[in-house]
Design a protein around this motif. Structure first.
Motif, PDB file in Angstrom:
ATOM      1  N   LYS A   1     -48.935 111.169  64.818  1.00 40.38           N
ATOM      2  CA  LYS A   1     -49.387 109.933  64.164  1.00 40.38           C
ATOM      3  C   LYS A   1     -50.673 110.173  63.379  1.00 40.38           C
ATOM      4  O   LYS A   1     -50.823 109.693  62.254  1.00 40.38           O
ATOM      5  N   ALA A   2     -51.593 110.926  63.953  1.00 40.24           N
ATOM      6  CA  ALA A   2     -52.866 111.206  63.286  1.00 40.24           C
ATOM      7  C   ALA A   2     -52.663 112.055  62.036  1.00 40.24           C
ATOM      8  O   ALA A   2     -53.294 111.814  61.001  1.00 40.24           O
ATOM      9  N   SER A   3     -51.788 113.042  62.136  1.00 40.48           N
ATOM     10  CA  SER A   3     -51.569 113.918  60.983  1.00 40.48           C
ATOM     11  C   SER A   3     -50.859 113.195  59.842  1.00 40.48           C
ATOM     12  O   SER A   3     -51.031 113.557  58.679  1.00 40.48           O
ATOM     13  N   GLN A   4     -50.087 112.156  60.146  1.00 43.88           N
ATOM     14  CA  GLN A   4     -49.350 111.422  59.128  1.00 43.88           C
ATOM     15  C   GLN A   4     -50.061 110.151  58.671  1.00 43.88           C
ATOM     16  O   GLN A   4     -49.604 109.491  57.752  1.00 43.88           O
ATOM     17  N   ALA A   5     -51.180 109.815  59.278  1.00 42.56           N
ATOM     18  CA  ALA A   5     -51.899 108.587  58.943  1.00 42.56           C
ATOM     19  C   ALA A   5     -52.571 108.712  57.584  1.00 42.56           C
ATOM     20  O   ALA A   5     -52.838 109.806  57.094  1.00 42.56           O
ATOM     21  N   SER A   6     -52.855 107.563  57.026  1.00 46.83           N
ATOM     22  CA  SER A   6     -53.582 107.557  55.757  1.00 46.83           C
ATOM     23  C   SER A   6     -55.019 108.020  55.997  1.00 46.83           C
ATOM     24  O   SER A   6     -55.536 107.891  57.113  1.00 46.83           O
ATOM     25  N   PRO A   7     -55.661 108.551  54.978  1.00 46.36           N
ATOM     26  CA  PRO A   7     -57.047 109.025  55.164  1.00 46.36           C
ATOM     27  C   PRO A   7     -57.992 107.949  55.679  1.00 46.36           C
ATOM     28  O   PRO A   7     -58.947 108.252  56.378  1.00 46.36           O
ATOM     29  N   ARG A   8     -57.723 106.688  55.375  1.00 44.60           N
ATOM     30  CA  ARG A   8     -58.590 105.601  55.832  1.00 44.60           C
ATOM     31  C   ARG A   8     -58.473 105.362  57.327  1.00 44.60           C
ATOM     32  O   ARG A   8     -59.348 104.766  57.924  1.00 44.60           O
ATOM     33  N   GLU A   9     -57.390 105.791  57.935  1.00 42.29           N
ATOM     34  CA  GLU A   9     -57.166 105.534  59.363  1.00 42.29           C
ATOM     35  C   GLU A   9     -57.306 106.775  60.230  1.00 42.29           C
ATOM     36  O   GLU A   9     -57.325 106.671  61.448  1.00 42.29           O
ATOM     37  N   GLN A  10     -57.390 107.936  59.638  1.00 43.97           N
ATOM     38  CA  GLN A  10     -57.371 109.176  60.411  1.00 43.97           C
ATOM     39  C   GLN A  10     -58.534 109.312  61.377  1.00 43.97           C
ATOM     40  O   GLN A  10     -58.353 109.792  62.486  1.00 43.97           O
ATOM     41  N   CYS A  11     -59.715 108.903  60.992  1.00 42.12           N
ATOM     42  CA  CYS A  11     -60.885 109.071  61.862  1.00 42.12           C
ATOM     43  C   CYS A  11     -60.663 108.369  63.197  1.00 42.12           C
ATOM     44  O   CYS A  11     -60.868 108.957  64.255  1.00 42.12           O
ATOM     45  N   PHE A  12     -60.226 107.123  63.155  1.00 38.64           N
ATOM     46  CA  PHE A  12     -60.014 106.385  64.396  1.00 38.64           C
ATOM     47  C   PHE A  12     -58.881 106.984  65.218  1.00 38.64           C
ATOM     48  O   PHE A  12     -58.993 107.123  66.436  1.00 38.64           O
ATOM     49  N   ILE A  13     -57.804 107.359  64.575  1.00 44.61           N
ATOM     50  CA  ILE A  13     -56.659 107.905  65.320  1.00 44.61           C
ATOM     51  C   ILE A  13     -57.014 109.256  65.934  1.00 44.61           C
ATOM     52  O   ILE A  13     -56.650 109.536  67.079  1.00 44.61           O
ATOM     53  N   TYR A  14     -57.769 110.078  65.213  1.00 44.74           N
ATOM     54  CA  TYR A  14     -58.226 111.336  65.806  1.00 44.74           C
ATOM     55  C   TYR A  14     -59.197 111.076  66.959  1.00 44.74           C
ATOM     56  O   TYR A  14     -59.201 111.804  67.952  1.00 44.74           O
ATOM     57  N   ALA A  15     -60.011 110.031  66.844  1.00 45.72           N
ATOM     58  CA  ALA A  15     -60.901 109.664  67.952  1.00 45.72           C
ATOM     59  C   ALA A  15     -60.084 109.247  69.169  1.00 45.72           C
ATOM     60  O   ALA A  15     -60.415 109.617  70.306  1.00 45.72           O
ATOM     61  N   GLU A  16     -59.009 108.486  68.945  1.00 46.92           N
ATOM     62  CA  GLU A  16     -58.108 108.130  70.046  1.00 46.92           C
ATOM     63  C   GLU A  16     -57.500 109.375  70.672  1.00 46.92           C
ATOM     64  O   GLU A  16     -57.415 109.485  71.894  1.00 46.92           O
ATOM     65  N   LEU A  17     -57.077 110.299  69.818  1.00 47.30           N
ATOM     66  CA  LEU A  17     -56.464 111.531  70.297  1.00 47.30           C
ATOM     67  C   LEU A  17     -57.441 112.346  71.143  1.00 47.30           C
ATOM     68  O   LEU A  17     -57.086 112.816  72.230  1.00 47.30           O
TER      69      LEU A  17
END
Length: 153
Positions: free
Chosen positions: A42-58
């Motif tokens: 999910k993080a690798s496929q997320a838009s650049p605007r959402e990646q920071c939060f999703i990587y933080a979740e990861l």
């Protein structure tokens, strides 16, 4: 006058306990390898605007998973998980400037993750501490960067 004091004490107790309950809810669920793999995709496929939060979740989920692995005596697997966290912390570093959507939430999550890593550091064996310290340093660095970015906006 007598009824005001108990109400004030109860209100104070609720205000003090609420942040602890919120962070305890984050730690109640121990992630599994499949959930982490799905979040990684999910993080690798997320838009650049959402990646920071999703990587933080990861990163948070991986620290919780690593803590559970240490508790279960799976020291080698836990160490491998911690090594992977540093790589994802670097991806957060890259994504911080692009994220505009949930940067404050990412910062809060990273602060909690650093807190959990600090707990793991104090509970770990001496031979595991250098890796935990290194991971904690990378998470602290990224958390500071996200905090600075939040205050710039």
């Amino acid at each position: 006058m007598r009824s005001v004091v108990p109400v004030a004490v109860l209100t104070l107790a609720v205000v003090i306990a609420t942040p602890r309950l919120a962070t305890a809810a984050m730690d109640d669920k121990v992630p599994n390898a499949q959930a982490i793999a799905a979040l990684e995709v999910k993080a690798s496929q997320a838009s650049p605007r959402e990646q920071c939060f999703i990587y933080a979740e990861l990163v948070h989920e991986m620290i919780e998973y690593s803590t559970a692995q240490y508790a279960a005596g799976e020291f080698e697997n836990a160490a491998n998980t911690l090594k992977r966290v540093s790589g994802f912390a670097q991806k957060i570093h890259i994504a911080v400037s692009n994220d505009e959507k949930r940067l404050k939430n990412a910062q809060i999550l990273l602060r909690h993750t650093a807190f959990r890593l600090n707990e793991l550091l104090h509970a770990s064996a001496l031979e595991d501490r250098p890796l935990v310290e290194q991971t904690l340093a990378s998470v602290n660095q990224v958390q500071t960067e996200t905090m600075m970015q939040v205050f710039r906006k």
